[in-house]
Design a protein around this motif. Structure first.
Motif, short mmCIF file in Angstrom:
data_model
loop_
_atom_site.label_atom_id
_atom_site.label_comp_id
_atom_site.label_asym_id
_atom_site.label_seq_id
_atom_site.Cartn_x
_atom_site.Cartn_y
_atom_site.Cartn_z
N LEU A 1 -36.30 9.99 21.45
CA LEU A 1 -36.03 10.77 20.25
C LEU A 1 -35.03 10.06 19.35
O LEU A 1 -35.25 9.90 18.15
CB LEU A 1 -35.52 12.16 20.64
N ALA A 2 -33.92 9.59 19.94
CA ALA A 2 -32.89 8.94 19.13
C ALA A 2 -33.39 7.61 18.57
O ALA A 2 -33.16 7.29 17.40
CB ALA A 2 -31.62 8.72 19.96
N GLY A 3 -34.06 6.82 19.39
CA GLY A 3 -34.48 5.48 18.96
C GLY A 3 -35.50 5.50 17.86
O GLY A 3 -35.42 4.71 16.90
N VAL B 1 -26.37 5.75 19.69
CA VAL B 1 -26.77 7.09 19.29
C VAL B 1 -27.50 7.76 20.45
O VAL B 1 -28.12 7.10 21.28
CB VAL B 1 -27.69 7.08 18.04
N GLY B 2 -27.42 9.07 20.52
CA GLY B 2 -28.20 9.81 21.50
C GLY B 2 -27.49 10.07 22.81
O GLY B 2 -26.26 10.02 22.92
N ILE C 1 -27.92 14.56 17.80
CA ILE C 1 -28.49 13.21 17.81
C ILE C 1 -28.91 12.80 16.40
O ILE C 1 -28.65 11.67 15.97
CB ILE C 1 -29.67 13.14 18.79
N GLU C 2 -29.55 13.71 15.66
CA GLU C 2 -29.91 13.39 14.27
C GLU C 2 -28.67 13.06 13.45
O GLU C 2 -28.67 12.16 12.61
CB GLU C 2 -30.64 14.56 13.62
N SER C 3 -27.59 13.78 13.71
CA SER C 3 -26.34 13.54 13.00
C SER C 3 -25.80 12.15 13.32
O SER C 3 -25.35 11.41 12.42
CB SER C 3 -25.32 14.62 13.40
N MET C 4 -25.84 11.78 14.61
CA MET C 4 -25.41 10.42 15.01
C MET C 4 -26.26 9.36 14.33
O MET C 4 -25.75 8.35 13.82
CB MET C 4 -25.54 10.26 16.53
N ASN D 1 -22.94 18.98 15.13
CA ASN D 1 -23.21 20.40 15.31
C ASN D 1 -24.36 20.57 16.29
O ASN D 1 -25.10 19.62 16.57
CB ASN D 1 -23.58 21.05 13.98
N ALA D 2 -24.53 21.76 16.84
CA ALA D 2 -25.59 22.02 17.80
C ALA D 2 -26.45 23.18 17.32
O ALA D 2 -25.93 24.25 16.99
CB ALA D 2 -25.01 22.34 19.17
#
Length: 433
Positions: free
Chosen positions: A11-13, A298-299, A323-326, A350-351
């Motif tokens: 997801l992060a990558g 990230v992630g 993760i999107e924020s990172m 945030n979550a």
């Protein structure tokens, strides 16, 4: 020209690749290297485990998608990272040099830390689609000869949402098969209380989740440490507040799904200044490693200290929104550096979580994820189940299309109405695109 390499394509990558492509200069080159050429939408794994989804419905062949965005793709596992030489050594014997590296590998699943634990032992998992499919294959035999089910998360786990989701989803499936009355269920968790989630709770998650377990006649054990697992039997220690073992119980089971602890992947572990003793990557508020300034993370692979002491170790989850924020912060910061400026963006952390329970569910928003919070909200209802299905369809479409549009912020705006969530630049608000 700069060579930017993203290590990992979960997801992060993948979303990092899409956002980095937008943030870098036209002359820069972007490469994704990963061990698996197929992306699987991990949040769907509890559905895969009960046959509500197939592998084909939740997987994406990354090569053509990345190629359409002009992103090079190397589906080869990394054997070693040499941060001094700025080089990755791959398992096929080749090497990959970089000017900037983004580590987005996710975790290694530490099944071996408990005797008899994991898919190669006597328990199952929904952390990987292969594990979820293994549950689906065994479910028919289980239903022909029902027994007790144990679900939950072991000591050191940092991802509790899927444990709760699978618990209620399998319970719903048993009700659909009209054999729920033949299956005693117990939820075993390292959390100090139900609904802690590694976040010291969000809103009334304690009350909501306890009520849901009670309503479904599911017993629970908190502050629990799994000592070992044998065929059909789990040995669990109940831990007092002072860390002493107050009781040891042997729990019989016909099926057990327990989430493991995470650790950093082997090619990263032991690199001084890059990772902590557990192998998670050390990163500052800009997602940048302080020793190796050309490495970002990230992630789930990012090191985050636990919320505080608990009788049994509990990690902090890295939710999709976090993760999107990172990712947004890291992509923009590398873009700044490429243009001769300093990194100035930081993630909002945030979550937002939608936990599906098969026919209902629980949603929560924590802003920021670590308390004290400006927003601390949770709710339950059938709408969460519908929202999770919508989220799945939207996100898979986004990944296949190759867009960098931030889903979680859109959800927060449109569904929860908590206002525009922003990155921070030089102490002033700057929009997270």
């Amino acid at each position: 020209m700069a060579d930017i390499v993203i290590m990992g394509a979960g997801l992060a990558g993948v979303i990092m690749a899409y956002e980095m492509k937008d943030a870098m200069r036209p002359e820069d080159r972007l490469t994704v290297v990963t061990k698996d050429p197929i992306y699987h939408f991990v949040p769907s794994n509890p559905w895969v485990a009960v046959g509500w989804r197939t592998r084909e419905a939740v997987e994406i062949d990354l090569a053509p998608t990345l190629a359409r965005r002009g992103i090079e793709f190397r589906p080869v596992p990394v054997a070693k990272l040499d941060p001094e030489a700025k080089r990755l050594e791959l398992e096929d014997g080749s090497t990959l040099a970089y000017d900037y590296l983004v580590i987005a590998t996710g975790p290694e699943l530490a099944f071996d830390e408990i005797e008899g634990f994991g898919p190669n032992g006597h328990t199952s998992s929904v952390c990987h689609i292969d594990h979820a499919e293994k549950i689906a294959l065994s479910l028919e035999d289980f239903c022909k000869k029902p027994g007790a089910i144990i679900t939950g998360a072991v000591q050191g786990a940092s991802c509790y949402g899927p444990a709760y989701e699978f618990t209620f989803i399998i319970e719903a499936e048993l009700r659909r098969r009209k054999i729920r009355d033949q299956v005693p269920m117990t939820f075993v968790t390292s959390e100090p209380y139900i609904g802690h989630l590694g976040l010291d709770g969000v809103g009334d998650t304690k009350g909501l989740l306890e009520s849901a377990l009670r309503e479904k006649h599911i017993k629970w054990m908190t502050s629990s440490r799994v000592k070992k697992v044998e065929s059909g039997k789990m040995v669990v220690e109940e831990i007092a507040d002072d860390g002493a073992v107050k009781a040891t119980r042997e729990l019989p089971f016909g099926m057990a799904m327990m989430l493991p602890a995470f650790r950093g992947i082997k090619p990263l572990r032991g690199i001084d200044g890059l990772v902590n003793p557990r192998g998670f990557v050390l990163a500052d508020r800009h997602q940048q490693n302080e020793r190796y300034k050309n490495i970002f993370a990230v992630g789930v692979c990012v090191a985050i200290p636990p919320m505080g002491p608990t009788p049994v170790p509990c990690g902090v989850p890295k939710t999709g929104f976090m993760i999107e924020s990172m990712v947004t912060a890291a992509a923009k910061n590398i873009g700044e550096i490429l243009r001769g400026r300093k990194p100035v963006y930081r993630g909002s952390w945030n979550a937002i979580c939608l936990a599906d329970f098969g026919d209902t569910g629980v949603a929560f928003v924590a802003q920021p994820q670590i308390p004290p919070r400006n927003v601390n909200w949770s709710a339950s209802g059938r709408w969460v189940h519908a929202a999770k299905i919508g989220f799945e369809k939207y996100f898979i479409r986004k990944m296949r299309k190759g867009t960098s549009e931030p889903f979680y912020e859109t959800a927060a705006l449109n569904m929860l109405g908590i206002g525009k969530l922003k990155e921070v630049r030089k102490g002033e608000d700057a929009p997270a695109d």
